[in-house]
Enzyme design. Structure first.
Site, PDB file in Angstrom:
ATOM      1  N   CYS A  89     -13.390  14.123 -23.536  1.00 45.41           N
ATOM      2  CA  CYS A  89     -14.410  14.958 -22.896  1.00 45.41           C
ATOM      3  C   CYS A  89     -14.578  14.711 -21.410  1.00 45.41           C
ATOM      4  O   CYS A  89     -14.651  15.645 -20.621  1.00 45.41           O
ATOM      5  CB  CYS A  89     -15.766  14.743 -23.571  1.00 45.41           C
ATOM      6  SG  CYS A  89     -15.841  15.155 -25.313  1.00 45.41           S
ATOM      7  N   GLY A  92       5.322 -13.336 -33.533  1.00 42.84           N
ATOM      8  CA  GLY A  92       6.261 -13.294 -34.642  1.00 42.84           C
ATOM      9  C   GLY A  92       6.273 -11.957 -35.342  1.00 42.84           C
ATOM     10  O   GLY A  92       7.330 -11.465 -35.767  1.00 42.84           O
ATOM     11  N   LEU A  98       9.563 -16.777 -39.478  1.00 44.62           N
ATOM     12  CA  LEU A  98       9.732 -17.125 -38.079  1.00 44.62           C
ATOM     13  C   LEU A  98       8.669 -18.148 -37.705  1.00 44.62           C
ATOM     14  O   LEU A  98       7.469 -17.878 -37.794  1.00 44.62           O
ATOM     15  CB  LEU A  98       9.595 -15.869 -37.213  1.00 44.62           C
ATOM     16  CG  LEU A  98       9.852 -16.020 -35.716  1.00 44.62           C
ATOM     17  CD1 LEU A  98      11.247 -16.552 -35.446  1.00 44.62           C
ATOM     18  CD2 LEU A  98       9.651 -14.688 -35.015  1.00 44.62           C
ATOM     19  N   GLN A 148     -18.059  24.509 -34.746  1.00 47.04           N
ATOM     20  CA  GLN A 148     -18.605  25.236 -33.607  1.00 47.04           C
ATOM     21  C   GLN A 148     -19.202  26.569 -34.034  1.00 47.04           C
ATOM     22  O   GLN A 148     -19.803  27.250 -33.195  1.00 47.04           O
ATOM     23  CB  GLN A 148     -17.494  25.510 -32.588  1.00 47.04           C
ATOM     24  CG  GLN A 148     -16.861  24.283 -31.984  1.00 47.04           C
ATOM     25  CD  GLN A 148     -15.644  24.630 -31.146  1.00 47.04           C
ATOM     26  OE1 GLN A 148     -14.564  24.116 -31.393  1.00 47.04           O
ATOM     27  NE2 GLN A 148     -15.788  25.483 -30.157  1.00 47.04           N
ATOM     28  N   GLU A 172     -13.802  26.130 -34.488  1.00 49.79           N
ATOM     29  CA  GLU A 172     -14.425  27.443 -34.608  1.00 49.79           C
ATOM     30  C   GLU A 172     -14.044  28.107 -35.927  1.00 49.79           C
ATOM     31  O   GLU A 172     -14.896  28.500 -36.712  1.00 49.79           O
ATOM     32  CB  GLU A 172     -14.024  28.334 -33.433  1.00 49.79           C
ATOM     33  CG  GLU A 172     -14.666  29.706 -33.481  1.00 49.79           C
ATOM     34  CD  GLU A 172     -14.309  30.580 -32.292  1.00 49.79           C
ATOM     35  OE1 GLU A 172     -14.529  31.810 -32.384  1.00 49.79           O
ATOM     36  OE2 GLU A 172     -13.818  30.052 -31.281  1.00 49.79           O
ATOM     37  N   ARG A 207      -7.004  37.756 -23.926  1.00 52.66           N
ATOM     38  CA  ARG A 207      -7.472  37.011 -22.753  1.00 52.66           C
ATOM     39  C   ARG A 207      -6.291  36.570 -21.882  1.00 52.66           C
ATOM     40  O   ARG A 207      -6.393  36.555 -20.658  1.00 52.66           O
ATOM     41  CB  ARG A 207      -8.310  35.809 -23.180  1.00 52.66           C
ATOM     42  CG  ARG A 207      -8.979  35.084 -22.028  1.00 52.66           C
ATOM     43  CD  ARG A 207      -9.998  34.065 -22.507  1.00 52.66           C
ATOM     44  NE  ARG A 207     -11.242  34.652 -22.927  1.00 52.66           N
ATOM     45  CZ  ARG A 207     -12.300  34.843 -22.146  1.00 52.66           C
ATOM     46  NH1 ARG A 207     -12.244  34.493 -20.869  1.00 52.66           N
ATOM     47  NH2 ARG A 207     -13.399  35.367 -22.614  1.00 52.66           N
ATOM     48  N   ARG A 249      -9.811  25.468 -25.530  1.00 47.58           N
ATOM     49  CA  ARG A 249     -10.436  25.599 -24.218  1.00 47.58           C
ATOM     50  C   ARG A 249      -9.627  26.516 -23.282  1.00 47.58           C
ATOM     51  O   ARG A 249      -8.511  26.201 -22.897  1.00 47.58           O
ATOM     52  CB  ARG A 249     -10.561  24.219 -23.602  1.00 47.58           C
ATOM     53  CG  ARG A 249     -11.480  24.114 -22.408  1.00 47.58           C
ATOM     54  CD  ARG A 249     -11.552  22.695 -21.941  1.00 47.58           C
ATOM     55  NE  ARG A 249     -12.744  22.408 -21.155  1.00 47.58           N
ATOM     56  CZ  ARG A 249     -13.219  21.182 -20.952  1.00 47.58           C
ATOM     57  NH1 ARG A 249     -12.606  20.131 -21.481  1.00 47.58           N
ATOM     58  NH2 ARG A 249     -14.300  20.994 -20.227  1.00 47.58           N
ATOM     59  N   GLU A 300     -14.796  26.100 -19.658  1.00 44.25           N
ATOM     60  CA  GLU A 300     -13.374  26.439 -19.639  1.00 44.25           C
ATOM     61  C   GLU A 300     -12.777  26.660 -18.244  1.00 44.25           C
ATOM     62  O   GLU A 300     -11.604  26.357 -18.021  1.00 44.25           O
ATOM     63  CB  GLU A 300     -13.146  27.688 -20.495  1.00 44.25           C
ATOM     64  CG  GLU A 300     -13.396  27.449 -21.964  1.00 44.25           C
ATOM     65  CD  GLU A 300     -13.331  28.733 -22.775  1.00 44.25           C
ATOM     66  OE1 GLU A 300     -12.483  28.819 -23.674  1.00 44.25           O
ATOM     67  OE2 GLU A 300     -14.145  29.638 -22.510  1.00 44.25           O
TER      68      GLU A 300
END
Length: 1446
Positions: free
Chosen positions: A164, A438, A493, A867, A902, A980, A1012, A1379
């Site tokens: 964020c 080890g 080991l 959301q 969403e 978009r 976003r 955004e």
């Protein structure tokens, strides 16, 4: 009297009762849980502040502090509780975030500092950051040191991820605890923190005085702050002169060393975490936010329990149904166990075994901790080197190596220094604190960071076994094959012998990973050479330095770590010169020859890295020899070649933020515009904030686990759950036949099934769900369900879909303006091309999840991480066949969403609801990180084909684009995303003729979804890539080509919207001015080029193998849902008689500060302080039919709805306000009198955005948000590694409701955008990656998918908000901010490309080149075109690109 435990013949206490302390309280650990982790038990015990973010130790959300008694003092260390075995906490004090402070009892200074500095947004990662910092401070105090350095603080946070904030406010918050240099705090930053703009801002009449929200300084390398501070000390948290005298070297002194108290019962701490404890510095830096928190109560420091100081650890054997856990306390016990159990798994840090148990279904029946065997922790220093026990932790090993490097002559510890530096970049601090030397060796990982060093440096491994002598094996002979070593099942080991180096012996480490911090190597190497001076040739008197001995080892280039035998042979006995190097590089091609499609991919890059590392080593040795033997060694390196060996250096991050003056009124009349911190910040920093997985459950709750497809496309032949139903704890299995309502869902097209019926169309598609009494039982049940398939052809990539003609044919949107034919005819140049943009995982820190609570009469409550509560209400009701009024969806907060919660969480809720319906019992379903990433979709990968025409002076005359998105296996929101993208394919540029056509590809991966920017960034970056190509084709300055195209007021976009309130040019010029140092206004681009470009060019002239790049990118982002219906919002406001107000609205708080802004809006309108307003959880029974919290529109919608409700109440209170003025009533008295008069003090507010038309109309957006950013990077040409040196951002956000929150969104969005374009590579099982199972996502966790860390953000991070730009179309003249800043991260992408151009120029290459996104180190390195990379690209056709998933 304590009864002694019954001992087995081996001395194990069979009936021992394991104990530990948690936050000072004694606990008996449950028996029979050897397979469990500390995190599981803590959360089962109600300590839910410690979060499960990934389950593999890669995100840090589960960080806790473990304290134990050793060497006469308490040792503190941060660990990942998700990997820490439960019984590893036996006899240990565990401190969780709840143990150091709380809202009611008082916050610890670390918690308070983070809250006050706006360092917590969604809050899910916050407890992990708090505990990492707290553990560092406790450790420093225990060592007797005053304070850590800023570098130590940033390093301690390397194992913590945040999606964020962009990290800057987190780093700022913790700087108060550092011992820092006042000279680093510049005059500019101090001026900003005092509320003064820098010089140019005052001279610019359009930019009034500005203020800093956090006031943290930018780094310019000067000591100007000392003079500016007038001789006073400077507070690192505020950048101000410190009036309390604490200064930079003290912080929270009352609490001991920088907030970490000594082992005592309690301590008084600085409430705000500032240097003085009195709050003076924080009050200046944070204004009202710090003042509001100034009265925090002292908190109690957890004391290390006295019982544990004198407790002698017993040898334990803890048996259980799944695993028996052993804790031997002698080497003999451990060797006996090894001899008795061939399947015994040794556990140190559990970083390997824990992953195998959780993700690879490894069912280890016997596990033994090596932590309490003294022989494995011994350290010996001899005259030949050091011997280190295999059980020594990597942190302790690093400390030891550095201590020896400080004590011994420098030449003796060159190998130690190399190993210590390699460990610096080995995982995160939490892993190194528990992982053992080890364990790292014995797992034999072919990409181990350390094993190449041990092989090259001549290290010897010592192996022990019962009844046999210790066997020694050279490290170079130890690794036999993939995960195979020269060690018998009965051996272990014991120790590792690391030799000193000689006077003319040199050693060096190398590593290249997708990300520098906390990442797994792509290729790593260790190299060592010993030179001796001998005659250059037989009979010659001339002396030369010849290679007497050499060791070169590589990891990441074969199934095991290898020695480069051919290259070593080419070096032995030869003079250390360029001719010998060239011969070794040729020989190296036989040693390292990775095929392009080999497991791990990146064949060309991995081969080239091997050569680059050898070249770097050659230069490193040349420079070291020249310094040590200047008379006898002349390296004759060409000018600028020393940059090949330049050590990595990154100074601490600095930032400065400018915005308008913050209102100072405190009576509630001016709550809007103040920089209040997040309303839940205190809850989040103390771990008290509840997320879905934290909600206490009813006693009869069942846990769900999903049965999902393992095929990308197949017919379902048989699903058999019989074996699952026989497992203990499993209650039932449910599939499509059990759905009581509709099995079809989908937010636009109902083309998706809750449960697959006949066919699966992607890996991860839900087939059924198993419910059980516990989550582990449910997961075991889901894995036991047998599914038979018949494979069908699968399409994974965009290219696959185009070739097959696989599209969602119902979609056919396009946009066009102007005369394209005439535009192309008028062009002097026409270019065509294709660009690819990879997907991006949301990587919200809180995975998807829900709780379904059935009540009476088919009523249901959903507790949801979403959301879009209303969408989930709709589809769960549909699946169950119940009306919506019987189903309520509630969301208190979510731990990040970014669009991914969403719609892609709907199927999870629907599937979990089915068993809840049938069994009438609550059902909880929480996805693991790998499930979430495989199942829930990503940002849409895009491919753009373009044709652009332009004139000789760079004016674009016509542009045609075809945009292809990889939509996945269902429609989801892909059409709106593409719409978009089409509308943003102009970026900020006015083209006279433009056509853009969208195509949605139907493929067999999980449906891709909102992220976003929602398609906007894909359109924006496509336009920028075209403009960059035009500029490069003409050999013109990219800024001068872009600038004439910038939109102006009144211009009309290609989709027909008029530009109103256009701030493109002010942002463009503001970014240039900021990047140029706030100079007086001149011809902006010329001034920018003179100040920054000339400096970059000068650096590039002086450095052949390191190049800097500089770029500016602008943005324009439309605000509104493109579906008109969603542009509405509701709110419910209650005023109570005590003068407080309760607000409920339809938006979801996911870290963006929405609730805080709504409280400010309500408080401002009602005329009360914001502390009098509380925001209730989002719930569909309070505000119905809400739109998703998406599209950056929530503040606009719900702010106006809250405003409407408050105004209704104010209208009713008008008569009482008049009386209040006369009688001196408080708001509470006024509300009480109104109540007495039976006035309604509750109101429902509503708002619908006016005039918006959606896609295809003249106003699809309510308004635009504008911004611009300038970034400068430095690139390592030989590896593709890079640093972001500085970013200057100017953003138009109108009149901000909360400038600090807006700045946090800008920084976070910028870093997330930079991550998409420069770091975050998704790898699918497609034709480009045949080594991944078809259709499977390879990058499905933090181990393989890399989001930015604190090490990736700009070192110098500057943000300025435009002032005097009110927006009349939104609440209080503000603008959306979530955004719009995302695209500004592309400035880093283009700066990197600019740096590559410089590298190509030095290599004799000219002209434009294709760089797809993300610009990974692989793409950057191979694009540089130098002589070291060229041999690995021979035979590649022109236009060849590195393979990527798209």
């Amino acid at each position: 009297m304590v009864r002694p435990s019954r001992l087995s013949p081996l001395g194990f206490a069979d009936d021992a009762k394991p104990i530990c302390y948690v936050n000072g309280k004694r606990y008996s650990l449950p028996l029979g849980r050897g397979e469990a982790t500390l995190l599981q038990w803590l959360r089962e015990s109600g300590l839910t502040g410690t979060k499960l973010g990934c389950g593999e130790g890669g995100c840090g959300a589960c960080t806790v502090m473990l304290s134990h008694w050793e060497g006469g003092r308490v040792q503190h260390r941060a660990v990942n509780a998700c990997l820490c075995p439960l019984y590893a906490a036996e006899g240990v004090h565990v401190v969780t975030v709840e143990g150091i402070g709380s809202v009611r009892d008082g916050l610890h200074p670390v918690q308070a500092a983070l809250a006050n500095s706006h360092g917590s947004q969604c809050g899910f990662c916050t407890p992990g950051f708090v505990m990492s910092m707290y553990s560092l401070l406790r450790g420093v105090a225990a060592e007797g040191r005053e304070a850590p350095s800023e570098e130590e603080i940033e390093e301690c946070l390397a194992g913590n991820l945040c999606r964020c904030t962009g990290y800057r406010p987190i780093l700022d918050a913790f700087k108060v605890f550092a011992k820092a240099d006042a000279a680093a705090y510049t005059a500019e930053a101090i001026a900003a923190a005092r509320g003064m703009a820098a010089a140019a801002a005052a001279e610019n009449s359009s930019t009034p005085a500005a203020a800093a929200s956090n006031g943290t300084p930018a780094t310019d390398g000067t000591a100007a702050a000392a003079a500016a501070a007038n001789g006073k000390m400077v507070c690192p948290s505020s950048g101000l002169p410190c009036d309390c005298g604490g200064g930079v070297t003290k912080a929270a002194d009352a609490a001991g060393a920088n907030g970490a108290a000594a082992e005592s019962s309690s301590s008084s701490k600085a409430a705000d975490g500032t240097c003085c404890g009195g709050g003076c510095c924080a009050a200046k830096a944070n204004g009202a936010a710090a003042a509001a928190a100034a009265d925090v109560k002292p908190s109690s420091e957890p004391i290390f329990p006295k019982e544990l100081k004198g407790r002698r650890p017993a040898a334990l054997r803890l048996s259980g149904p799944l695993c028996t856990w052993y804790r031997p306390t002698t080497l003999e016990q451990l060797l006996t166990l090894k001899a008795a159990h061939n399947d015994l798994k040794l556990v140190g840090g559990n970083s390997e075994v824990g992953i195998e148990l959780k993700f690879k279904d490894a069912g280890y029946r016997h596990m033994a901790a090596v932590t309490h065997v003294p022989e494995l922790s011994q350290i010996k220093v001899t005259d030949r080197g050091i011997e280190v026990g295999a059980g020594v932790t990597l942190t302790r090993l690093q400390e030891l190596l550095l201590q020896q490097a400080a004590k011994q002559p420098p030449h003796k510890t060159r190998g130690f220094a190399a190993a210590a530096e390699q460990l610096r970049w080995f995982a995160g601090r939490q892993i190194r604190n528990t992982g053992t030397l080890g364990g790292n060796i014995a797992t034999a990982s072919p990409i181990s960071d350390l094993n190449p060093l041990w092989m090259a440096f001549g290290v010897v491994f010592r192996l022990a076994s019962q009844g046999r002598r210790v066997r020694e094996v050279p490290a170079s002979k130890f690794f036999l094959g993939y995960r195979q070593v020269d060690m018998a099942p009965w051996e272990l080991l014991l120790s590792v012998r690391i030799p000193f180096t000689g006077p003319t012996e040199f050693a060096k480490e190398f590593k290249q990973a997708p990300r520098r911090d906390d990442d797994i190597a792509i290729v790593n190497a260790g190299m060592r050479v010993r030179l001796e001076q001998r005659p250059a040739a037989e009979g010659s008197e001339e002396q030369a330095w010849l290679v007497a001995d050499v060791g070169i080892a590589y990891g990441g280039v074969a199934p095991k770590t290898i020695m480069a035998e051919k290259a070593m042979a080419a070096l032995r006995g030869q003079p250390w010169n360029k001719a010998t190097l060239d011969a070794a590089l040729v020989a190296l091609r036989e040693d390292v020859n990775v095929a392009p499609t080999a497991p791990g991919g990146r064949g060309e890059y991995r081969n080239s890295l091997a050569a680059s590392f050898l070249f770097k080593f050659y230069v490193h040795v040349c420079l070291a020899m020249e310094a040590a033997h200047p008379d006898s060694f002349k390296p004759q390196l060409p000018a600028g070649y020393a940059s090949a060996a330049a050590p990595y250096h990154r100074p601490p991050v600095r930032g400065v933020q400018f915005h308008h003056e913050v209102p100072q009124a405190t009576d509630g009349s001016a709550e809007v515009g103040k920089d209040y911190r997040h309303m839940s910040a205190d809850l989040q920093v103390s771990g008290q904030a509840q997320y879905t997985d934290d909600v206490p459950l009813p006693p009869n709750t069942l846990h769900a686990a999903f049965v999902t497809s393992s095929k990308p496309h197949a017919k379902l032949l048989k699903v058999d759950a019989a074996a699952a139903l026989r497992l203990p704890g499993v209650v039932g299995f449910y599939s499509a036949k059990d759905v009581p309502g509709d099995n079809m869902i989908g937010p636009i097209m109902h083309d998706e099934e809750v449960f697959a019926t006949d066919t699966v169309t992607c890996v991860g598609q839900v087939i059924g769900v198993v419910v059980a009494e516990t989550e582990p039982a449910a997961r075991r049940g889901a894995k036991a369900v047998k599914v038979d398939y018949e494979d069908l052809p699968a399409l994974i990539s965009i290219d696959d879909a185009i070739a097959a003609g696989s599209f969602y044919e119902q979609y056919g949107n396009s946009l066009e303006t102007g005369d394209l034919e005439a535009g192309f005819a008028a062009a002097d140049h026409v270019l065509e091309g294709t660009l690819k943009l990879g997907g991006q995982e949301h990587f919200y820190l809180e995975p998807n999840g829900c709780i379904v609570l059935p009540t009476e009469d088919d009523e249901y409550t959903l507790i949801s991480s979403t959301q879009a509560p209303t969408k989930h209400q709709i589809y769960v009701a549909s699946t169950l066949g119940v009306p919506m009024h019987k189903l309520v969806c509630k969301t208190k907060r979510i731990g990040g969403g970014f669009g991914g919660k969403e719609t892609r969480s709907i199927f999870i809720h629907c599937a979990a609801a089915v068993p809840a319906y049938h069994l009438r019992r609550p059902v909880k379903a929480i996805l693991d990180r790998d499930e979430d990433m495989q199942m829930t979709g990503t940002r849409h990968p895009f491919q753009a084909s373009y044709k652009v025409g332009f004139t000789n002076d760079g004016r674009v005359t016509a542009l045609h684009m075809d945009l292809y998105s990889n939509a996945g296996n269902s429609w989801d929101l892909s059409s709106a995303v593409m719409d978009r993208a089409l509308m943003h394919s102009d970026c900020v540029y006015k083209f006279p003729a433009q056509r853009v056509v969208g195509h949605m590809c139907r493929t067999n991966i999980a449906s891709n979804t909102a992220f976003r920017g929602f398609g906007g960034p894909q359109g924006l970056i496509a336009a920028e890539m075209v403009m960059e190509r035009v500029a490069r084709h003409l050999s013109k300055c990219p800024l001068l080509v872009r600038q004439p195209h910038l939109y102006k007021e009144g211009d009309v976009t290609h989709f027909g919207m008029v530009m109103e309130g256009c701030q493109v040019i002010p942002c463009w010029e503001g970014a240039i001015e900021s990047a140029g140092g706030w100079q007086q206004r001149r011809e902006a681009v010329d001034a920018f080029n003179q100040q920054r470009r000339e400096a970059v060019d000068a650096f590039n002239q002086q450095h052949r193998w390191r190049k800097r790049g500089l770029a500016l990118t602008p943005t324009k982002f439309g605000i509104a849902f493109t579906k008109v219906t969603y542009n509405q919002g509701g709110a419910l406001v209650h005023v109570y008689t005590d003068g407080t107000a309760l607000v409920t609205h339809g938006g979801v708080e996911m870290g963006q500060g929405l609730h805080t802004k709504m409280a400010q809006v309500a408080a401002h309108e009602l005329g009360v302080p914001v502390s009098k307003v509380f925001i209730a959880e989002t719930s569909t029974d309070k505000v119905p039919n809400s739109s998703p919290t998406a599209g950056s529109a929530s503040t606009d919608l719900y702010g106006m709805a809250v405003l409407d409700a408050c105004r209704q109440i104010n209208e009713r209170l008008k008569p009482y306000r008049a009386q209040a003025a006369e009688k001196g009533w408080s708001f509470a008295q006024m509300a009480t009198q109104a109540y007495m008069d039976r006035v309604d003090l509750s109101a429902h507010g509503f708002y619908a955005t006016p005039e918006v038309t959606g896609f295809g109309g003249p106003r699809p957006f309510n308004y635009f948000v504008f911004g611009a950013a300038v970034s400068e990077v430095e690139l390592d040409v030989l590896t593709g590694d890079w640093q972001l040196l500085r970013s200057d951002i100017v953003m138009d956000v109108g009149n901000p409701i909360n400038p600090a929150i807006d700045i946090g969104q800008i920084e976070g969005g910028f870093v997330q955008g930079m991550g998409w374009l420069c770091l975050e590579e998704m790898v699918w099982g497609d034709k480009a990656h045949p080594w991944v199972r078809p259709g499977h996502l390879f990058t499905k966790g933090p181990g393989t998918y890399k989001i930015p860390t604190a090490n990736d953000v700009p070192i110098d991070f500057r943000v300025k908000l435009l002032t005097n730009t009110p927006n009349p179309r939104a609440v209080h003249s503000s603008k959306a901010v979530g955004e719009p800043p995302f695209h500004l991260g592309s400035s880093a992408f283009f700066a990197l490309k600019d740096a590559v151009y410089a590298a190509r120029d030095a290599a004799g290459l000219s002209g434009w080149f294709q760089l797809d996104a993300p610009a990974t180190p692989e793409k950057l390195r191979l694009a540089c075109g130098d002589e070291l990379a060229a041999p690995y690209l021979e035979g590649k056709e022109e236009g060849w690109r590195p393979l990527m998933s798209c």
